[in-house]
Write a protein that holds these residues in place. Structure first.
Motif, short mmCIF file in Angstrom:
data_model
loop_
_atom_site.label_atom_id
_atom_site.label_comp_id
_atom_site.label_asym_id
_atom_site.label_seq_id
_atom_site.Cartn_x
_atom_site.Cartn_y
_atom_site.Cartn_z
N UNK A 240 0.86 -1.18 0.00
CA UNK A 240 0.00 0.00 0.00
C UNK A 240 0.90 1.24 0.00
N UNK A 241 0.64 2.14 -0.93
CA UNK A 241 1.42 3.37 -1.02
C UNK A 241 0.46 4.56 -1.09
N UNK A 242 1.01 5.75 -0.84
CA UNK A 242 0.26 6.98 -1.00
C UNK A 242 1.03 7.87 -1.98
N UNK A 243 0.32 8.31 -3.03
CA UNK A 243 1.00 9.06 -4.09
C UNK A 243 1.69 10.31 -3.56
N UNK A 244 1.07 10.98 -2.59
CA UNK A 244 1.61 12.27 -2.15
C UNK A 244 2.87 12.15 -1.30
N UNK A 245 2.96 11.13 -0.44
CA UNK A 245 4.12 11.02 0.44
C UNK A 245 5.15 9.99 -0.03
N UNK A 246 4.71 8.98 -0.76
CA UNK A 246 5.63 7.96 -1.26
C UNK A 246 6.03 8.22 -2.71
N UNK A 247 5.31 9.07 -3.40
CA UNK A 247 5.52 9.33 -4.81
C UNK A 247 5.79 10.81 -5.04
N UNK A 248 5.26 11.34 -6.13
CA UNK A 248 4.15 10.77 -6.92
C UNK A 248 4.54 9.74 -7.97
N UNK A 249 5.86 9.46 -8.14
CA UNK A 249 6.26 8.53 -9.20
C UNK A 249 6.45 7.11 -8.67
N UNK A 250 6.00 6.14 -9.47
CA UNK A 250 6.09 4.73 -9.10
C UNK A 250 6.39 3.89 -10.34
N UNK A 251 6.78 2.64 -10.09
CA UNK A 251 6.96 1.67 -11.16
C UNK A 251 5.59 1.37 -11.77
N UNK A 252 5.40 1.81 -13.01
CA UNK A 252 4.10 1.68 -13.64
C UNK A 252 3.65 0.25 -13.85
N UNK A 253 4.60 -0.68 -13.95
CA UNK A 253 4.25 -2.07 -14.18
C UNK A 253 3.76 -2.75 -12.89
N UNK A 254 3.92 -2.07 -11.75
CA UNK A 254 3.46 -2.63 -10.49
C UNK A 254 2.20 -1.94 -9.97
N UNK A 255 1.82 -0.81 -10.56
CA UNK A 255 0.65 -0.07 -10.09
C UNK A 255 -0.63 -0.79 -10.51
N UNK A 256 -1.55 -0.93 -9.57
CA UNK A 256 -2.87 -1.49 -9.85
C UNK A 256 -3.77 -0.34 -10.29
N UNK A 257 -3.79 -0.07 -11.59
CA UNK A 257 -4.55 1.06 -12.12
C UNK A 257 -6.05 0.88 -11.95
#
Length: 295
Positions: A240-257
């Motif tokens: 579980x991640x939060x875009x504002x504090x852990x991101x906003x960038x992430x590995x796109x292949x791991x994101x559950x869109x």
């Protein structure tokens, strides 16, 4: 108060502003964002930094009218001020942490959709300033909806505009442009995709098939910007991640869109927020353990 030095309409319902914010300008990096408030009672609006000038002490923001607050914001003119202009927030792009000589050996592709061109621009500009050329694809529904064209073309290695209606540049979606470049022999080491959620999802589905590592920016789902509200909670791999504090960038292949888009719709209603809180328990907000929202 943070004075607006420039206010410009870029396209239908899309606006650019230069804001006097010296402290933010001194410390920000590409990929980070700010939170703006028009007045004491105004809504907190997270916006990715589009550009910055450390010497002038200014930050450039680009926003689209999507609700009452941004419609009111569009009426602001040069000489008006924001009550709050908080930042820089979020993590900088991973590119700024890499060795420049290593970056120069990489073939980098950016894919932007609509207003996503704004957060893509500072990363491409930063690379250009450090002698790294990147290919840039920018998509919009029509030619009139493309923004920052001259600025983007000036800093990119190759610039590929795309329009859904075929009125300008490549006719079709950004994904078909990616396929065309790869089919023409381009081999990319990394792709950075920023834009509407559905666009990023399909770019990631394609780049996974093409075996191109891909980074996405989840700024479209941010609301509060501090990890307190839970709006930007998402699943990345099995975490579980939060875009504002852990991101906003992430590995796109791991994101559950699919999960993120479903939450985005549910979060818009009070009943939906109540259901999410019930379903997600302790991880609904503050589950990251970093923002204090769980205390």
């Amino acid at each position: 108060m943070y004075k607006i030095l420039k206010a410009e309409k870029l396209a239908d319902k899309i606006y650019l502003m230069d804001v006097e914010a010296p402290r933010v300008a001194r410390h920000c990096q590409p990929g980070q964002f700010v939170i703006v408030k028009m007045d004491d009672k105004g809504e907190r609006i997270p916006l990715t930094i589009c550009d910055y000038d450390r010497e002038a002490g200014t930050i450039t923001i680009v926003f689209q009218e999507v609700g009452a607050s941004t419609v009111k914001m569009a009426d602001l003119k040069a000489g008006d001020s924001f009550r709050d202009f908080t930042g820089p927030l979020g993590c900088a792009s991973e590119l700024v942490e890499e060795d420049i000589e290593d970056l120069k050996k990489k073939k980098i592709l950016f894919v932007a959709g609509g207003v996503g061109a704004a957060p893509v621009y500072p990363q491409v500009k930063w690379l250009h300033e450090h002698g790294v050329a990147a290919d840039v694809i920018v998509g919009a529904k029509t030619k009139d909806m493309l923004i920052l064209e001259d600025a983007m073309e000036a800093v990119s290695g190759n610039y590929y505009p795309c329009t859904d209606d075929g009125s300008y540049g490549h006719a079709g979606m950004v994904t078909t442009m990616v396929e065309e470049l790869v089919n023409n022999g381009n081999k990319y080491d990394v792709c950075i995709a920023i834009g509407p959620m559905i666009m990023m999802k399909f770019v990631c589905l394609l780049t996974k098939k093409l075996e191109i590592p891909t980074v996405v920016s989840m700024n479209p789902i941010m609301v509060d910007g501090t990890g307190m509200c839970g709006a930007c909670r998402l699943i990345v791999g099995d975490e579980v991640k939060f875009a504002c504090v852990d991101g906003p960038e992430f590995d796109g292949h791991l994101v559950d869109f699919d999960n993120a888009m479903k939450r985005q719709q549910l979060y818009k209603t009070e009943e939906g927020r109540a259901m999410l809180k019930l379903q997600e328990g302790d991880t609904h907000h503050g589950g990251c353990g970093n923002c204090g929202g769980d205390k």
